[in-house]
Design a protein around this motif. Sequence first.
Motif, PDB file in Angstrom:
ATOM      1  N   GLY A  86       0.754  -1.025  -0.125  1.00 47.62           N
ATOM      2  CA  GLY A  86       0.006  -0.008   0.213  1.00 47.62           C
ATOM      3  C   GLY A  86       0.749   1.158   0.083  1.00 47.62           C
ATOM      4  N   GLU A  87       1.894   1.189   0.712  1.00 49.33           N
ATOM      5  CA  GLU A  87       2.746   2.477   0.810  1.00 49.33           C
ATOM      6  C   GLU A  87       3.540   2.659  -0.355  1.00 49.33           C
ATOM      7  N   GLU A  88       3.843   1.564  -1.172  1.00 45.14           N
ATOM      8  CA  GLU A  88       4.536   1.723  -2.418  1.00 45.14           C
ATOM      9  C   GLU A  88       3.474   2.214  -3.524  1.00 45.14           C
ATOM     10  N   ALA A  89       2.336   1.718  -3.530  1.00 38.56           N
ATOM     11  CA  ALA A  89       1.447   2.315  -4.379  1.00 38.56           C
ATOM     12  C   ALA A  89       1.154   3.779  -4.297  1.00 38.56           C
ATOM     13  N   SER A  90       0.879   4.311  -3.043  1.00 41.51           N
ATOM     14  CA  SER A  90       0.565   5.460  -2.879  1.00 41.51           C
ATOM     15  C   SER A  90       1.696   6.287  -3.177  1.00 41.51           C
ATOM     16  N   ARG A  91       2.982   6.099  -2.861  1.00 44.01           N
ATOM     17  CA  ARG A  91       4.274   6.866  -3.195  1.00 44.01           C
ATOM     18  C   ARG A  91       4.465   6.923  -4.636  1.00 44.01           C
ATOM     19  N   LEU A  92       4.329   5.683  -5.477  1.00 42.53           N
ATOM     20  CA  LEU A  92       4.474   5.605  -6.914  1.00 42.53           C
ATOM     21  C   LEU A  92       3.355   6.641  -7.525  1.00 42.53           C
ATOM     22  N   ALA A  93       2.051   6.598  -7.133  1.00 47.23           N
ATOM     23  CA  ALA A  93       1.017   7.161  -7.650  1.00 47.23           C
ATOM     24  C   ALA A  93       1.201   8.805  -7.548  1.00 47.23           C
ATOM     25  N   VAL A  94       1.944   9.153  -6.295  1.00 47.05           N
ATOM     26  CA  VAL A  94       2.097  10.535  -6.126  1.00 47.05           C
ATOM     27  C   VAL A  94       3.482  11.154  -7.091  1.00 47.05           C
ATOM     28  N   GLU A  95       4.256  10.112  -7.141  1.00 46.61           N
ATOM     29  CA  GLU A  95       5.537  10.817  -7.961  1.00 46.61           C
ATOM     30  C   GLU A  95       5.102  10.690  -9.508  1.00 46.61           C
ATOM     31  N   TRP A  96       4.299   9.479  -9.846  1.00 45.20           N
ATOM     32  CA  TRP A  96       4.128   9.657 -11.102  1.00 45.20           C
ATOM     33  C   TRP A  96       2.987  10.648 -11.551  1.00 45.20           C
ATOM     34  N   ALA A  97       2.107  10.849 -10.860  1.00 43.78           N
ATOM     35  CA  ALA A  97       1.028  11.782 -10.950  1.00 43.78           C
ATOM     36  C   ALA A  97       1.827  13.306 -11.246  1.00 43.78           C
ATOM     37  N   THR A  98       2.784  13.535 -10.220  1.00 47.22           N
ATOM     38  CA  THR A  98       3.410  14.777 -10.494  1.00 47.22           C
ATOM     39  C   THR A  98       4.166  14.947 -11.820  1.00 47.22           C
ATOM     40  N   ARG A  99       4.674  13.828 -12.039  1.00 46.74           N
ATOM     41  CA  ARG A  99       5.504  13.780 -13.174  1.00 46.74           C
ATOM     42  C   ARG A  99       4.927  14.009 -14.426  1.00 46.74           C
ATOM     43  N   PHE A 100       3.607  13.346 -14.457  1.00 44.24           N
ATOM     44  CA  PHE A 100       2.826  13.422 -15.697  1.00 44.24           C
ATOM     45  C   PHE A 100       2.072  14.784 -15.709  1.00 44.24           C
ATOM     46  N   VAL A 101       1.843  15.523 -14.753  1.00 45.96           N
ATOM     47  CA  VAL A 101       1.071  16.886 -14.636  1.00 45.96           C
ATOM     48  C   VAL A 101       2.107  17.710 -15.023  1.00 45.96           C
ATOM     49  N   ALA A 102       3.327  17.673 -14.720  1.00 49.85           N
ATOM     50  CA  ALA A 102       4.478  18.524 -15.220  1.00 49.85           C
ATOM     51  C   ALA A 102       4.556  18.399 -16.497  1.00 49.85           C
ATOM     52  N   ASP A 103       4.550  17.047 -17.166  1.00 48.24           N
ATOM     53  CA  ASP A 103       4.572  16.996 -18.599  1.00 48.24           C
ATOM     54  C   ASP A 103       3.731  17.684 -19.332  1.00 48.24           C
ATOM     55  N   SER A 104       2.569  18.052 -18.564  1.00 49.87           N
ATOM     56  CA  SER A 104       1.347  18.661 -19.439  1.00 49.87           C
ATOM     57  C   SER A 104       1.711  20.384 -19.281  1.00 49.87           C
ATOM     58  N   MET A 105       2.682  20.625 -19.093  1.00 49.04           N
ATOM     59  CA  MET A 105       2.765  22.035 -18.949  1.00 49.04           C
ATOM     60  C   MET A 105       2.295  23.126 -20.078  1.00 49.04           C
ATOM     61  N   GLY A 106       2.322  22.470 -21.196  1.00 48.87           N
ATOM     62  CA  GLY A 106       1.738  23.485 -22.359  1.00 48.87           C
ATOM     63  C   GLY A 106       0.304  24.047 -22.084  1.00 48.87           C
ATOM     64  N   CYS A 107      -0.451  23.138 -21.330  1.00 50.72           N
ATOM     65  CA  CYS A 107      -1.878  23.736 -21.165  1.00 50.72           C
ATOM     66  C   CYS A 107      -1.769  24.902 -20.217  1.00 50.72           C
ATOM     67  N   TYR A 108      -0.817  24.899 -19.497  1.00 57.47           N
ATOM     68  CA  TYR A 108      -0.606  26.156 -18.391  1.00 57.47           C
ATOM     69  C   TYR A 108      -0.172  27.383 -19.019  1.00 57.47           C
ATOM     70  N   TYR A 109       0.637  27.159 -20.134  1.00 56.61           N
ATOM     71  CA  TYR A 109       1.090  28.359 -20.859  1.00 56.61           C
ATOM     72  C   TYR A 109      -0.082  29.002 -21.690  1.00 56.61           C
ATOM     73  N   ALA A 110      -0.799  28.068 -22.381  1.00 56.36           N
ATOM     74  CA  ALA A 110      -1.844  28.515 -23.187  1.00 56.36           C
ATOM     75  C   ALA A 110      -3.381  28.595 -22.427  1.00 56.36           C
ATOM     76  N   PHE A 111      -3.186  28.899 -21.024  1.00 54.91           N
ATOM     77  CA  PHE A 111      -4.442  28.667 -20.123  1.00 54.91           C
ATOM     78  C   PHE A 111      -5.543  29.910 -20.867  1.00 54.91           C
ATOM     79  N   ASP A 112      -6.887  29.195 -21.078  1.00 50.78           N
ATOM     80  CA  ASP A 112      -7.888  30.240 -21.195  1.00 50.78           C
ATOM     81  C   ASP A 112      -8.796  29.747 -20.115  1.00 50.78           C
ATOM     82  N   ALA A 113      -9.064  30.699 -19.057  1.00 48.79           N
ATOM     83  CA  ALA A 113     -10.055  30.412 -17.997  1.00 48.79           C
ATOM     84  C   ALA A 113     -11.214  30.033 -18.355  1.00 48.79           C
ATOM     85  N   SER A 114     -11.855  30.375 -19.689  1.00 48.25           N
ATOM     86  CA  SER A 114     -13.064  29.939 -20.009  1.00 48.25           C
ATOM     87  C   SER A 114     -13.304  28.539 -20.688  1.00 48.25           C
TER      88      SER A 114
END
Length: 295
Positions: A86-114
């Motif tokens: 369980g600890e391994e699963a939650s640790r991996l989820a936090v690490e990989w989710a952080t990495r994958f969100v950071a990989d999506s940086m393009g949508c932050y630069y092109a942010f349209d709040a609408s």
Amino acid sequence: MTDIERLIRTDPAIRKPRDDEIDIHGLTHPGKVRAVNEDNFFIGSLHRRIAIQSTSLPDTSRLAKPGERLAFLAMVADGVGGAAMGEEASRLAVEWATRFVADSMGCYYAFDASDDAGFTAALQEAALRTHATIVAEAEADPDRRGMATTLTLWLGVWPRAYLLQVGDSRYYMLRQGQLHQVSRDQTMAEELVAQGILTRKDAAGSRWAHVLSSAIGGRSTAPVVTGMDHHWGDVSLLCSDGLTKHVPDHRIRERLATMTSAKQVAEALLQDALDGGGTDNVTIIVGRAVRKDRG
């Protein structure tokens, strides 16, 4: 520049909080019964950065600033599968989710709040990629088979916020003194309530109340993304079910409504959970934006 972006820059009532105006604190505790803490959490921010590769300038210290904050990120993961898995699963989820969100940086630069579509797609993709990664890790190692985790992720892109939900860790918002549970537990009990088989009162005490119907790494994963406006004065709470098993919503509301700081209220809620029995790991993140320019 869109109309809302122009307002964010010029109207002090909706301007983006500065880094020093963000009051946030996270903690995790094994509880009073379990020997291993299967929870993990993360708090961080995404910034525009200049990566200096080469220059003739003698002093680059003035260039090496973090840059504008694009987004704020917080997440809680509560592992299942027993002890180390369980600890391994939650640790991996936090690490990989952080990495994958950071990989999506393009949508932050092109942010349209609408338009929420870009952020919704990016967060759903991050959840599915994290799920696939953990499934692959478990299949490659017999000792990891059966590991899975919840994942509740909050992404603030002022003045919008996005909640990614998988499992039964929760997100609450306190707004103008009213507590709202924005997330919906992905449990078998909730599924039976939705089908009319159980009443909500019966579901709370049933054996299905903490059986996940959706999990990162589990047999089924169904990430749900919810977009919402985020205002000055709102208080956000992310937590694992080690808190909500022992602390009712009315007590959570009282604590958040009278908080003096994120650290103070997170520690007070933890003590409430321990005083109530502390039968599970407890993880809490509390955050708010505090204005410092009022004269």
